[in-house]
Design a protein around this motif. Structure first.
Motif: not given
Length: 296
Positions: A165-168, A174-178, A212-216, A218-223
């Protein structure tokens, strides 16, 4: 600070840290990374404490190391001063504190996970000098976390399924990403060649753990790669190489240079077993690892 919770799958937060922690020690090494060769040398046991010593982090200036250490049946926070080669206790409380990290840009403060007597488990902000701690994020049961930047904290949240989860604090949300992720979270250096503003996590949603990488934002992830078999923790060197430990070895994997996990050179006069967490200093010249306490 009040943070609005973005609706997601609600989870019951019912777990706590293990009642019995493993006996571990924390070792500081010099780190050299030349071309594709990585060597660690000159180990120093910085904890020298019977029982649990774990969850180390470097201070922002790289001169000290914070970690959780057991005494009298509960965990307090210690600080090790590298140049002076000595440690001090930072907290002395009836609660247990874990995962200390200096607040970015704030020399006087650090955050940690505090396990209270009523089994609540939240992130608190502490001063290095004696001041009362402050509850930092209410109602978020956190196992582990990282500061992504001075306004963003990313947490491993405990529940029926562990979530990232990301806390901005900038946007007060606050929002979950994975979900279904491991405990190891790290910001990825741009030298890895994967992009900017990324962090890594280990996904447990597959037959074998995957990194994985993830942009916290944008929530986009890459293996990136499969995790080293039998290992739960990773870190990144200043030159963009991942490291993972297993038994008495550390292995490396650079996303653009390596096709498999390769052992690095460990120069030590004694055997170190059960390597788990690994961290790298801000300037890339030091490595700290957690390993099993030596048998007597």
């Amino acid at each position: 600070m009040q943070i609005k919770i973005i609706p997601s799958i609600l989870m019951s937060l019912c777990c706590a840290f293990m009642a019995a922690q493993e006996a571990t020690e924390i070792y500081l090494f010099d780190l050299s990374e030349q071309d594709s060769q990585i060597t660690i040398s000159n180990p120093v046991n910085i904890s020298k404490n019977e029982g649990y010593d774990n969850q180390p982090s470097f201070t922002e200036d790289g001169t000290g190391i914070l970690f959780s250490s057991f005494r009298e049946g509960q965990a307090d926070i210690s600080k090790y001063f590298i140049a002076e080669n000595y440690r001090v206790w930072i907290t002395d409380t009836k609660e247990s504190e874990f995962s200390p990290i200096q607040v970015p840009g704030k020399k006087k403060y650090f955050t940690c996970v505090r396990l209270n007597e009523d089994d609540t488990q939240y992130i608190y902000k502490y001063a290095f000098k004696k001041k009362l701690p402050e509850l930092f994020i209410p109602d978020l049961k956190v196992g582990y976390y990282i500061w992504f930047d001075p306004k963003t904290l990313i947490s491993f949240v405990i529940g029926d399924t562990e979530t990232l989860q990301v806390s901005s604090f900038k946007h007060k949300i606050r929002y979950p990403i994975r979900s279904n992720i491991g405990r190891s979270m790290h910001k990825i250096p741009e030298s890895a060649g994967l992009g900017s503003n990324l962090m890594s996590f280990i996904s447990l949603s597959h037959e074998s753990p995957e990194i994985y990488s993830i942009d916290p934002f944008k929530s986009t992830s890459v293996y990136i790669a499969d995790a080293l078999a039998g290992s739960r923790d990773l870190t990144w060197t200043a030159r963009g190489t991942m490291l993972m430990g297993k038994n008495n070895m550390i292995y490396k994997y650079h996303p653009s240079k390596d096709k498999e996990w390769i052992p690095i050179n460990i120069e030590a006069e004694f055997d170190i077993q059960g390597i788990s967490r690994i961290i790298i200093s801000p300037d890339g010249s030091k490595l700290v690892l957690v390993a099993n306490e030596p048998a007597l």
